[in-house]
Design an enzyme around this catalytic site. Sequence first.
Site, PDB file in Angstrom:
ATOM      1  N   HIS A  99       0.830  -1.208   0.000  1.00  0.00           N
ATOM      2  CA  HIS A  99       0.000   0.000   0.000  1.00  0.00           C
ATOM      3  C   HIS A  99       0.861   1.253   0.000  1.00  0.00           C
ATOM      4  O   HIS A  99       2.050   1.211   0.332  1.00  0.00           O
ATOM      5  CB  HIS A  99      -0.924   0.018   1.223  1.00  0.00           C
ATOM      6  CG  HIS A  99      -0.183   0.167   2.525  1.00  0.00           C
ATOM      7  ND1 HIS A  99       0.505  -0.868   3.105  1.00  0.00           N
ATOM      8  CD2 HIS A  99       0.000   1.235   3.340  1.00  0.00           C
ATOM      9  CE1 HIS A  99       1.074  -0.451   4.223  1.00  0.00           C
ATOM     10  NE2 HIS A  99       0.790   0.841   4.394  1.00  0.00           N
TER      11      HIS A  99
ATOM     12  N   ASP B 160       0.566   5.008   1.908  1.00  0.00           N
ATOM     13  CA  ASP B 160      -0.169   5.478   3.086  1.00  0.00           C
ATOM     14  C   ASP B 160      -1.294   6.464   2.719  1.00  0.00           C
ATOM     15  O   ASP B 160      -1.069   7.431   1.981  1.00  0.00           O
ATOM     16  CB  ASP B 160       0.781   6.169   4.070  1.00  0.00           C
ATOM     17  CG  ASP B 160       1.672   5.167   4.811  1.00  0.00           C
ATOM     18  OD1 ASP B 160       1.265   3.995   4.955  1.00  0.00           O
ATOM     19  OD2 ASP B 160       2.773   5.564   5.261  1.00  0.00           O
TER      20      ASP B 160
ATOM     21  N   HIS C 136       4.636   0.178   0.195  1.00  0.00           N
ATOM     22  CA  HIS C 136       5.412  -0.591   1.159  1.00  0.00           C
ATOM     23  C   HIS C 136       4.569  -1.700   1.751  1.00  0.00           C
ATOM     24  O   HIS C 136       3.347  -1.747   1.566  1.00  0.00           O
ATOM     25  CB  HIS C 136       6.009   0.310   2.244  1.00  0.00           C
ATOM     26  CG  HIS C 136       5.000   1.142   2.970  1.00  0.00           C
ATOM     27  ND1 HIS C 136       4.479   2.292   2.434  1.00  0.00           N
ATOM     28  CD2 HIS C 136       4.405   0.986   4.182  1.00  0.00           C
ATOM     29  CE1 HIS C 136       3.604   2.815   3.290  1.00  0.00           C
ATOM     30  NE2 HIS C 136       3.541   2.035   4.359  1.00  0.00           N
TER      31      HIS C 136
ATOM     32  N   ARG D 183       5.334   6.809  13.565  1.00  0.00           N
ATOM     33  CA  ARG D 183       5.328   7.393  12.220  1.00  0.00           C
ATOM     34  C   ARG D 183       4.843   8.827  12.251  1.00  0.00           C
ATOM     35  O   ARG D 183       3.801   9.117  12.844  1.00  0.00           O
ATOM     36  CB  ARG D 183       4.407   6.565  11.319  1.00  0.00           C
ATOM     37  CG  ARG D 183       4.458   6.969   9.851  1.00  0.00           C
ATOM     38  CD  ARG D 183       3.511   6.129   9.031  1.00  0.00           C
ATOM     39  NE  ARG D 183       2.177   6.705   9.005  1.00  0.00           N
ATOM     40  CZ  ARG D 183       1.088   6.084   8.548  1.00  0.00           C
ATOM     41  NH1 ARG D 183       1.172   4.859   8.094  1.00  0.00           N
ATOM     42  NH2 ARG D 183      -0.077   6.693   8.545  1.00  0.00           N
TER      43      ARG D 183
HETATM   44 FE   LIG Z   1       1.906   2.094   5.759  1.00  0.00          FE
END
Ligand SMILES: [Fe+2]
Length: 317
Positions: A103, A105, A259, A274
């Site tokens: 995917h 983000d 990723h 993140r």
């Molecule tokens: Fe992700």
Amino acid sequence: MSSTTTAAPAVTVQKLGGRIGAVVSGVRLGGDLAPETVTAVRDALLANKVIFFRGQDHLDEESHEAFGRLLGTPVAHPTVPSADGRYSLGIDSDHGGRANQWHTDVTFVPAYPAFSILRAVVIPPYGGNTLWSNTAAAYAELPEQLRTLADGLRAVHSNDYDYVSVRPNALPEALEQYREVFTSTKFLTEHPVVRVHPETGERVLLLGNFVQRVSGLTGRDSRALVDLFQSHIERPENTVRWDWQVGDVAIWDNRATQHYGVDDSDTHERKLRRVTIDGDVPVGVDGRSSTLISPEAVPDPSFGIASGASNAEAPAA
Ligand SMILES: [Fe+2]
């Protein structure tokens, strides 16, 4: 005060593969980097799509976010609450949200993040690697007929997908809890399948697991086409795999990568943080922008600015 300046340690960039990934050394990440160091980091990021830094154990929520501000504006996830009321989002193994699907983000909103900055806090004794793929390289390797086909397609992305089929081994309660939070607002956004990168000008494939269907096609035709293009994104030549250590930081250009977090560390704990940096509304080869189908606008999250909110209502002329 002395007028002499201490020479900053040289920033070195060591490629991990021909198409994606590099290790950057000589930088202690934080909010106080010299402008030329920020430029060197940004250049390495745009050129290599994902860059890695070892030994950044000194970072905490605040300095992680402060470093993020050197690359742009930190944004909150549109639905998942941030850790400790800051922009930093917890990516934790015990929340049922392991990202073991390819995917990009937050593509279910129009102006999804430009960059993600991921910091390793707790790493399992084995497994738990992350893979990234270069979606510009995946587009570039397509035969001309397939590039032309992709150039004319658009696809609908949503955060409301079939979690059970994606995570067959997850505990039902964990999955349901995650789904409730993740889809507290259900988003539908139409993006071009090929996006023109706003900084490099490269054409990149814009797909990944939030794709529901290719606009205008039946489910079967749509799936066949998505699989065709996605198979080029997942080719090993277009990917890099990172074996995390505590204190590592990975930064990726979320506009030119997908990723995948490998779910193979059994029940061991894995904890990362993140920070995502605001992006802009994608534009296709034909000049058409992405559009938010529903809801009418990206609602404000419980904290801060939502990803995609800054540009969604006022696309650039
Ligand atoms: Fe992700």
